[in-house]
Design an enzyme around this catalytic site. Structure first.
Site, PDB file in Angstrom:
ATOM      1  CB  SER A 186     -52.965  59.152  22.248  1.00 31.50           C
ATOM      2  OG  SER A 186     -51.702  58.706  22.680  1.00 31.50           O
ATOM      3  CG  HIS A 214     -57.016  60.793  22.170  1.00 35.61           C
ATOM      4  ND1 HIS A 214     -56.836  61.293  20.899  1.00 35.61           N
ATOM      5  CD2 HIS A 214     -55.810  60.896  22.788  1.00 35.61           C
ATOM      6  CE1 HIS A 214     -55.579  61.655  20.750  1.00 35.61           C
ATOM      7  NE2 HIS A 214     -54.929  61.428  21.879  1.00 35.61           N
ATOM      8  CE  LYS A 245     -54.625  65.319  21.125  1.00 37.20           C
ATOM      9  NZ  LYS A 245     -53.866  64.870  22.263  1.00 37.20           N
TER      10      LYS A 245
HETATM   11  C1  LIG Z   1     -52.611  65.350  22.830  1.00 33.68           C
HETATM   12  C2  LIG Z   1     -52.482  64.781  24.184  1.00 33.68           C
HETATM   13  C3  LIG Z   1     -52.056  65.560  25.255  1.00 33.68           C
HETATM   14  C4  LIG Z   1     -51.539  66.956  25.063  1.00 33.68           C
HETATM   15  O1  LIG Z   1     -52.521  67.856  24.722  1.00 33.68           O
HETATM   16  P1  LIG Z   1     -52.117  69.182  23.887  1.00 33.68           P
HETATM   17  O2  LIG Z   1     -53.239  70.103  24.112  1.00 33.68           O
HETATM   18  O3  LIG Z   1     -51.963  68.751  22.477  1.00 33.68           O
HETATM   19  O4  LIG Z   1     -50.826  69.672  24.474  1.00 33.68           O
HETATM   20  C5  LIG Z   1     -52.063  64.996  26.509  1.00 33.68           C
HETATM   21  N1  LIG Z   1     -52.440  63.726  26.700  1.00 33.68           N
HETATM   22  C6  LIG Z   1     -52.833  62.942  25.686  1.00 33.68           C
HETATM   23  C7  LIG Z   1     -53.261  61.540  25.958  1.00 33.68           C
HETATM   24  C8  LIG Z   1     -52.854  63.430  24.398  1.00 33.68           C
HETATM   25  O5  LIG Z   1     -53.200  62.646  23.388  1.00 33.68           O
END
Ligand SMILES: *Cc1c(COP(=O)(O)O)cnc(C)c1O
Length: 400
Positions: A186, A214, A245
């Protein structure tokens, strides 16, 4: 007793204070940033994870509004009480089919999916081995589980093998050994050496959790993720991701065997003791997976996104072939310098907040640029000029 204000002052002194920035969504990569009393400044947003531009998409807004009309606002209770609605079941069947697994489970967030899954899957006496840069939600879940936690240097398979060799002796006959990593990282935007990790964990009889937050929606056929792209879906025991995302909504998921999902259904505390996600969000997520990701529209958006990634990398003088992700870190170093760089960009009309400790290591502060299918080459060229005017050094995320 230490005072709250002393703690806050220490954050300010270390350039770790985080301003609250208030945005008004407007689309096409543009957004309005509220500043001061009522002043609003137009900025181009290079900091969102809304990779396909779906969060503000008119078609998706309509699907969500229809779903609210049909299912109502909230779920009313935990899934195990009376919170399960048909929309949740359809989402889970859709996710399982899309990911190529037997079953899937929807959580209220990716964070909840991580913490709930690790806490349910592991217990004291087990071992969990995480990549050093794995997301905080994996670290928190690992801690909460009571299992012994070890880390291996980022993407360092040789060190992972050492940890696996140690773990094989550290667990009893009942003990589980779980490796956890992200497929696309990330904050650095690079990819895990997944094929090697899969082969290695198999050699040591360990299991693998892969966080595709991601990659979901972006990588692999129709955006099924890196495991699908590399043909190792069946060799990854726990597929984890988020609908917050690329999918543009909110919520997390776990996909895997029927037994895994049944176990989580009974044991994942973040699932059992939390109200089900709004059913309308689940219904809208199904529209995104079937109506966008799996359609020509999804292919078009992904093509635009990857064109934008290649364009930004080209104008920044980075390697263009095989761009790993839509995340381009510009490493700055000192926390104060990263804050100043972000402010300089903001003054020029670009939003790319400084990412600092504890999200990344101390002294590895950076601007994290994320691209969207909505950005235009003109916006990207203007960003590159602003970076040059601000004399910010370009560098790939630390690859040591
Ligand atoms: C954003 C993210 C999460 C958490 O997801 P949310 O739906 O925002 O709680 C988990 N793992 C990674 C690698 C992330 O980037």
């Amino acid at each position: 007793m230490r005072s709250l204000n002393e703690e806050l002052d220490a954050l300010r002194a270390a350039s770790l204070w985080r301003e609250r920035r208030v945005l008004e969504a407007s689309g096409h990569g543009q957004t309005r940033l509220k500043e001061g009393a009522d002043a609003a400044r137009e900025v181009v947003n290079f900091s969102s994870n809304d990779y396909l531009g779906l969060a503000g998409d008119p078609w998706l807004r309509d699907r969500l509004a229809e779903a609210v009309q049909r299912y109502g606002a909230g779920a009313g209770a935990s899934r195990l009480v009376c919170g399960t609605q048909s929309a949740h079941v359809v989402l889970e069947e859709t996710l399982a089919a899309f990911k190529g697994t037997e079953a899937a489970l929807a959580f209220s967030s990716g964070y909840a999916a991580s913490v709930g899954t690790l806490g349910a899957f592991l217990r004291p006496g087990d071992v969990v081995i995480l990549d050093k840069l794995a997301h905080a939600s994996l670290v928190d879940g690992a801690r909460l589980s009571g299992a012994s936690m070890r880390v291996f240097a980022h993407n360092d398979v040789a060190q992972l093998e050492k940890r696996l060799a140690w773990a094989a002796n550290a667990t009893g006959p009942d003990g589980r050994v779980l490796v956890g990593t992200e497929s696309i990282f990330s904050m650095d935007g690079d990819r895990a050496p997944l094929t090697e990790i899969v082969a290695l964990k198999e050699r040591y009889g360990a299991l693998l959790l892969l966080d595709e937050a991601h990659a979901f929606g972006l990588v692999g056929r129709d955006g099924r993720g890196l495991a699908a792209e590399l043909g190792v879906t069946d060799r990854v025991e726990i597929h984890l991701g988020t609908l917050s995302k690329a999918v543009g909504l909110s919520g997390g998921y776990v996909a895997g065997s029927r037994a895994l999902i049944d176990l989580l259904y009974h044991r994942a505390r973040a699932f059992v003791y939390s109200t089900a996600p709004p059913p309308a969000i689940a219904a809208a997520a199904v529209h995104v997976i079937r109506g966008i990701l799996m359609s020509d529209e999804g292919a078009r958006r992904r093509a635009r996104l990857w064109d934008n990634v290649r364009h930004l990398r080209k104008v920044l003088g980075l390697e263009v072939e095989d761009a790993p992700s839509a995340i381009v870190p510009v490493l700055i170093g000192e926390e104060a310098a990263a804050v100043a760089a972000a402010a300089a960009l903001r003054a020029r009309g670009f939003l790319a907040p400084a990412i600092r400790y504890p999200t990344v290591a101390r002294g590895a502060a950076r601007l994290r640029l994320t691209l969207s299918a909505e950005h235009t080459f003109e916006q990207i060229d203007a960003l590159a000029r602003a970076l040059q005017e601000g004399q910010m050094a370009y560098a790939e995320g630390d690859e040591n």
